[in-house]
Design a protein around this motif. Sequence first.
Motif, PDB file in Angstrom:
ATOM      1  N   THR A   1       0.870  -1.334  -0.006  1.00  0.00           N
ATOM      2  CA  THR A   1      -0.012   0.057   0.008  1.00  0.00           C
ATOM      3  C   THR A   1       0.849   1.327   0.210  1.00  0.00           C
ATOM      4  OG1 THR A   1      -1.668  -1.193   1.230  1.00  0.00           O
ATOM      5  CG2 THR A   1      -1.844   1.339   1.334  1.00  0.00           C
TER       6      THR A   1
ATOM      7  N   ASP B   1      -6.647  -2.088  -4.267  1.00  0.00           N
ATOM      8  CA  ASP B   1      -5.630  -2.685  -3.246  1.00  0.00           C
ATOM      9  C   ASP B   1      -6.658  -3.709  -2.241  1.00  0.00           C
ATOM     10  OD1 ASP B   1      -3.540  -2.805  -1.475  1.00  0.00           O
ATOM     11  OD2 ASP B   1      -3.698  -0.781  -0.810  1.00  0.00           O
ATOM     12  N   GLU B   2      -5.914  -4.743  -1.767  1.00  0.00           N
ATOM     13  CA  GLU B   2      -6.742  -5.859  -1.024  1.00  0.00           C
ATOM     14  C   GLU B   2      -7.777  -6.452  -1.932  1.00  0.00           C
ATOM     15  OE1 GLU B   2      -5.959  -6.892   1.805  1.00  0.00           O
ATOM     16  OE2 GLU B   2      -4.241  -5.447   2.123  1.00  0.00           O
TER      17      GLU B   2
ATOM     18  N   ARG C   1     -10.515  -2.547   1.706  1.00  0.00           N
ATOM     19  CA  ARG C   1     -10.625  -2.781   3.221  1.00  0.00           C
ATOM     20  C   ARG C   1     -11.684  -1.655   3.574  1.00  0.00           C
ATOM     21  NH1 ARG C   1      -4.592  -2.027   4.880  1.00  0.00           N
ATOM     22  NH2 ARG C   1      -5.277  -0.424   3.403  1.00  0.00           N
TER      23      ARG C   1
HETATM   24 MG   LIG Z   1      -1.890  -2.908   2.197  1.00  0.00          MG
END
Ligand SMILES: [Mg+2]
Length: 367
Positions: free
Chosen positions: A13, A128-129, A38
């Motif tokens: 990240t 991301d994720e 997230r």
């Molecule tokens: Mg991350």
Amino acid sequence: MVIMTGPKDSGKTALLREYRRRQAHGEFLGVSSYIDMREKPNVDPAGFAASLRGSMVDSMELKVKLGIEVLGGNVEHCKGSASEDGLSMTMRWLESYCLERRHLVEPEQCSTTLVDAYKQGFPTIFIDEANALAAWHSLPDGEAQLETLFRFLVRISKQECGAHIVLASSESFFRRWLLSSAAFQGHGVSVFGVGHLAEEEAKAFMLERVPASSKKEAEAVWDDVFAHVGGAILNLHRIVRLAHRAVATGERLRDRWEREKKRLFMDAAYRVMEGFRPEGMRKVGVREPPKWKKDDWARLVKKMADSRDGVIAYDSLADVPGLDSMIEHDLLQLRAYSDTEREIIADEWPVVIPTSRMALHVMRIKG
Ligand SMILES: [Mg+2]
Ligand SMILES: Nc1ncnc2c1ncn2[C@@H]1O[C@H](COP(=O)(O)OP(=O)(O)O)[C@@H](O)[C@H]1O
């Protein structure tokens, strides 16, 4: 399209954020959209679409503010569609942005400024994720929405070369899950691995950040620190914090570190012990319940304890029942080969390793 993998807290990240920060300042070409799965709203397809579009629009506006022309970047048009929410709407807008702008630079009218404006507007979508997209499986119609999203991502990147896609994830089986989707049939995806730091880098990282007056002490505890935390950046940050606190309170860094080591040991021991009680493990997200028995974990722990440095080829563990399930439940890490790997040395890939150096110490005691 690239999959960015690596253990939790290895800096994926941070790397994406730094890239986008520099891109916003005009240091890198292109515009981008960053979606952090997230964040709860993004787990819903409509929320995901709003983030995808909002982030891309922000990125375009930043370039415009810098006086940089973004060819085909119709910010107003996109903003106008924001009220008519929905994934399909956003995909349609992005698809026309990614693909139609190519016709704006026909070879015969290609001037340097035009090509420059084209490149300045080249889009990248960072998710991301991205493993959290799997939660869509359990939504009504989620399965179809996910398949449509994947087809869209494959079309604009791999087939039409109109965008870059970067999917970041710490989940060991993310690649396998992604490629099992029908949208990816016949398409490979490259993997970029972000690992923990190698010893030299890790040491330099710590020494650069501790107070000048603790440098000697930090060097003296370094071997012990590295033996227990390795190059895991988050833990290195913690050691740096300990050094600052030790200076503030007049304590010795070594005493602080000894206490921290006990805490890390307790955390790792708790995780290793959990493996002996698979029936008692908490249900997490969309994961299936554990598929190993107490004795399977005991066997695995013994193998890890007997290994030279906690690195075992995945294929050589085929006789351990429930191995994949142990990996899925974060009791072990599966690491694939990547050109950027600096931390693990192995002849055969993929490899299975404990979740931390401390976990290996615990396994050596329990095994
Ligand atoms: Mg991350
Ligand atoms: N190159 C770096 N320099 C300094 N701190 C870093 C660096 N990379 C990561 N970090 C820090 O380490 C922590 C974990 O990084 P993060 O990017 O969240 O990991 P990941 O996304 O891989 O789980 C964060 O607190 C982040 O600020």
